[in-house]
Design a protein around this motif. Structure first.
Motif, short mmCIF file in Angstrom:
data_model
loop_
_atom_site.label_atom_id
_atom_site.label_comp_id
_atom_site.label_asym_id
_atom_site.label_seq_id
_atom_site.Cartn_x
_atom_site.Cartn_y
_atom_site.Cartn_z
N GLY A 1 -29.22 23.37 58.09
CA GLY A 1 -28.68 24.64 57.60
C GLY A 1 -27.18 24.66 57.79
O GLY A 1 -26.62 23.86 58.56
N PRO A 2 -26.48 25.59 57.12
CA PRO A 2 -25.01 25.62 57.16
C PRO A 2 -24.42 25.64 58.57
O PRO A 2 -23.59 24.80 58.92
CB PRO A 2 -24.65 26.89 56.39
N MET A 3 -24.85 26.60 59.40
CA MET A 3 -24.27 26.70 60.73
C MET A 3 -24.76 25.60 61.66
O MET A 3 -24.03 25.14 62.53
CB MET A 3 -24.56 28.08 61.34
N THR A 4 -26.00 25.15 61.47
CA THR A 4 -26.50 24.03 62.26
C THR A 4 -25.69 22.78 61.95
O THR A 4 -25.33 22.01 62.86
CB THR A 4 -27.99 23.76 61.96
N LEU A 5 -25.37 22.57 60.68
CA LEU A 5 -24.54 21.45 60.28
C LEU A 5 -23.17 21.52 60.92
O LEU A 5 -22.66 20.52 61.45
CB LEU A 5 -24.40 21.43 58.75
N VAL A 6 -22.58 22.70 60.92
CA VAL A 6 -21.24 22.87 61.50
C VAL A 6 -21.28 22.57 63.00
O VAL A 6 -20.41 21.86 63.53
CB VAL A 6 -20.71 24.29 61.23
N ARG A 7 -22.27 23.11 63.71
CA ARG A 7 -22.36 22.87 65.15
C ARG A 7 -22.61 21.40 65.46
O ARG A 7 -22.08 20.85 66.43
CB ARG A 7 -23.46 23.75 65.76
N ARG A 8 -23.44 20.75 64.65
CA ARG A 8 -23.72 19.33 64.87
C ARG A 8 -22.45 18.50 64.65
O ARG A 8 -22.18 17.57 65.40
CB ARG A 8 -24.82 18.88 63.92
N CYS A 9 -21.68 18.87 63.62
CA CYS A 9 -20.41 18.15 63.36
C CYS A 9 -19.41 18.40 64.48
O CYS A 9 -18.65 17.49 64.86
CB CYS A 9 -19.82 18.58 62.02
N ALA A 10 -19.39 19.62 65.02
CA ALA A 10 -18.46 19.93 66.11
C ALA A 10 -18.79 19.14 67.36
O ALA A 10 -17.91 18.92 68.22
CB ALA A 10 -18.49 21.42 66.41
N TYR B 1 -14.20 12.04 63.33
CA TYR B 1 -13.08 12.82 63.87
C TYR B 1 -12.74 13.98 62.94
O TYR B 1 -12.58 15.13 63.39
CB TYR B 1 -11.87 11.90 64.03
N THR B 2 -12.67 13.70 61.63
CA THR B 2 -12.33 14.74 60.65
C THR B 2 -13.41 15.82 60.61
O THR B 2 -13.10 17.02 60.58
CB THR B 2 -12.15 14.12 59.26
N LEU B 3 -14.66 15.40 60.62
CA LEU B 3 -15.76 16.38 60.60
C LEU B 3 -15.73 17.25 61.85
O LEU B 3 -15.96 18.46 61.79
CB LEU B 3 -17.11 15.65 60.50
N ARG B 4 -15.45 16.63 63.00
CA ARG B 4 -15.41 17.41 64.25
C ARG B 4 -14.28 18.43 64.22
O ARG B 4 -14.46 19.59 64.62
CB ARG B 4 -15.26 16.48 65.44
N ARG B 5 -13.09 18.01 63.74
CA ARG B 5 -11.95 18.94 63.70
C ARG B 5 -12.21 20.10 62.74
O ARG B 5 -11.93 21.26 63.04
CB ARG B 5 -10.68 18.18 63.29
N LEU B 6 -12.75 19.78 61.55
CA LEU B 6 -13.04 20.83 60.58
C LEU B 6 -14.11 21.78 61.09
O LEU B 6 -14.00 23.01 60.94
CB LEU B 6 -13.50 20.20 59.25
#
Length: 204
Positions: free
Chosen positions: A23-32, A48-53
């Motif tokens: 899901g959108p927020m799960t994806l963001v948290r996983r990337c962070a 690195y780029t995914l984590r920063r974004l």
């Protein structure tokens, strides 16, 4: 979010597959939570780029949520009835109150508020043809707020959907129906707006 997805599309297949189906927020948290696992190379640069974004997205989301809480508190204090209306959230309520201004008692009627928001119909009849055209004047932010309320009600409010079906049966187009609904919503919002300024209330 669009930048993050664009990077993910071009990322290493193994990394991309590990983040597929989230899901959108799960994806963001996983990337962070991604770690750099090797010296700088293509896969690690993507991580690195995914984590920063993702970190930036989470920070901005927290900021938005905090601002919404503060805005809701202010609106509940000064215009509590407005937030009880179907489809009216903090952003739309704030835009409509800003349009009304610090001297809302100058608005003598719901028609004057509708004109202020650019949703009052303009006569465009000719000969035996009787019609009205779109009003392109008024406060465009308030107009957009009324539009969002109408679209929300068309999705989830039974009365609005019933009105839509009835007018469609009469031969009205969807755009004409939305214009009519915006005028009706303007009347409802006008009756929910306090007639005294929040600044004047605070001063007393």
């Amino acid at each position: 979010v669009n930048q993050l997805k664009a990077v993910l599309v071009r990322a290493d297949p193994a990394l991309r597959e590990s983040l597929t189906g989230l899901g959108p927020m799960t994806l963001v948290r996983r990337c962070a939570a991604l770690d750099d696992v090797a010296p700088l190379d293509a896969p690690t640069t993507a991580r690195y780029t995914l984590r920063r974004l993702a970190t930036r997205i989470l920070q901005l989301t927290d900021e938005v949520n905090d601002l919404n809480r503060q805005l809701t508190t202010l609106l509940t204090r000064h215009a509590p009835v407005l937030l009880t209306r179907v489809g009216v959230g903090p952003d739309t309520a704030a835009a409509l109150l800003i349009a009304a201004g610090d001297n809302p008692q100058r608005l003598a009627s719901d028609a004057s508020f509708a004109a202020l928001c650019g949703v009052s119909p303009i006569e465009a009849s000719s000969g035996k043809t009787h019609r009205h055209r779109l009003n392109r004047g008024g406060d465009r932010q308030a107009n957009a707020a009324l539009h969002r309320i109408v679209i929300t009600r068309l999705r989830c409010d039974p009365r609005t959907r019933a009105y839509q079906q009835r007018r469609l049966a009469e031969g009205k187009t969807p755009r004409e129906i939305i214009r009519c609904l915006k005028r009706y919503v303007a009347r409802e919002i006008y009756n929910a707006i306090p007639r005294t300024s929040p600044l004047a209330t605070a001063a007393t």
